[in-house]
Motif scaffolding. Sequence first.
Motif, mmCIF file in Angstrom:
data_model
loop_
_atom_site.group_PDB
_atom_site.id
_atom_site.type_symbol
_atom_site.label_atom_id
_atom_site.label_comp_id
_atom_site.label_asym_id
_atom_site.label_seq_id
_atom_site.Cartn_x
_atom_site.Cartn_y
_atom_site.Cartn_z
ATOM 1 N N ARG A 112 0.815 -1.223 0.000
ATOM 2 C CA ARG A 112 0.000 0.000 0.000
ATOM 3 C C ARG A 112 0.848 1.273 0.000
ATOM 4 O O ARG A 112 0.320 2.372 -0.058
ATOM 5 C CB ARG A 112 -0.955 0.002 1.193
ATOM 6 N N ARG B 49 4.109 3.749 -1.566
ATOM 7 C CA ARG B 49 4.703 4.120 -2.858
ATOM 8 C C ARG B 49 6.129 3.602 -2.893
ATOM 9 O O ARG B 49 6.945 3.911 -2.037
ATOM 10 C CB ARG B 49 4.696 5.645 -3.036
ATOM 11 N N TYR C 267 2.588 -4.771 -9.291
ATOM 12 C CA TYR C 267 1.918 -4.850 -7.992
ATOM 13 C C TYR C 267 1.743 -3.515 -7.271
ATOM 14 O O TYR C 267 0.932 -3.435 -6.355
ATOM 15 C CB TYR C 267 2.679 -5.821 -7.077
ATOM 16 N N PHE C 268 2.502 -2.503 -7.642
ATOM 17 C CA PHE C 268 2.404 -1.229 -6.933
ATOM 18 C C PHE C 268 1.633 -0.203 -7.761
ATOM 19 O O PHE C 268 1.821 -0.114 -8.971
ATOM 20 C CB PHE C 268 3.802 -0.685 -6.602
ATOM 21 N N GLU C 269 0.797 0.544 -7.094
ATOM 22 C CA GLU C 269 0.054 1.592 -7.786
ATOM 23 C C GLU C 269 0.982 2.705 -8.251
ATOM 24 O O GLU C 269 0.734 3.335 -9.278
ATOM 25 C CB GLU C 269 -1.031 2.179 -6.874
ATOM 26 N N GLU C 270 2.056 2.941 -7.508
ATOM 27 C CA GLU C 270 2.968 4.023 -7.876
ATOM 28 C C GLU C 270 4.401 3.635 -7.510
ATOM 29 O O GLU C 270 4.650 3.068 -6.448
ATOM 30 C CB GLU C 270 2.594 5.315 -7.159
#
Length: 230
Positions: free
Chosen positions: A23, A25, A43-46
């Motif tokens: 969750r 960055r 897997y990472f949003e940013e």
Amino acid sequence: FRNLNFSAGTTETFHMFYFKHLRRRLRLFPDEYFYHHIMARNYFEECKPIDLQDLHQNDVVVMSCPFSGTGGIPKNFYAILQRCSDLEIPVMIDMAYINLTDLKEINLDYDCIETVTTSLSKYFPVENLRIGMRMERTEYDDPMVAYNQNNYVNLDSVKVGHLLIEKFDSKWLVKKYRPIQHKQCLELGVNASESVIFGIDNKGLFDEYNRGGEQNRLCFSRVWDGRVHA
């Protein structure tokens, strides 16, 4: 880092750390080990490059040291660790290349460092045996802890690892290959990395080997052991 667990190379430690911090960055250097960029993409949003002036509390930082892009200490390494400690940003340090160097000291005494990992895959021809270790400041009860506590690990790999480190000291590879590295770098017109298997091109002579950083990294190991012909 008293909480020790057998890891399938460093790679298993990587994804255990990522699962814990999905969750946040993700912050990586552009020329970091490619596995981390695959994790960032999938897997990472940013994910953003590490920037000393642009670190925030919701970040998570991963750095290899010795650094995958150069074989030496990462740029601004200690300043980044201090900043992460101040902001309570969790950090993982990948030390897979440590025995390829003759670096005398790397200071890991920073509160932000949660996890340190290393393996024998870069040092001996045992990459398929996946012999690694995870070292953590505090125990986090994840699957790796569970199966280590129950001795559910590859004991054949553990045995091979112990036999190797009993027979060879931690600098035998550096002593053997440093003269060969310097000769190779002189012939190619590049600088010798602190990691004995690399040459570093700062002149743009080998841009085909650029990994996203300011320099080009040449790896000699597959040439020296005959897997690739120069």
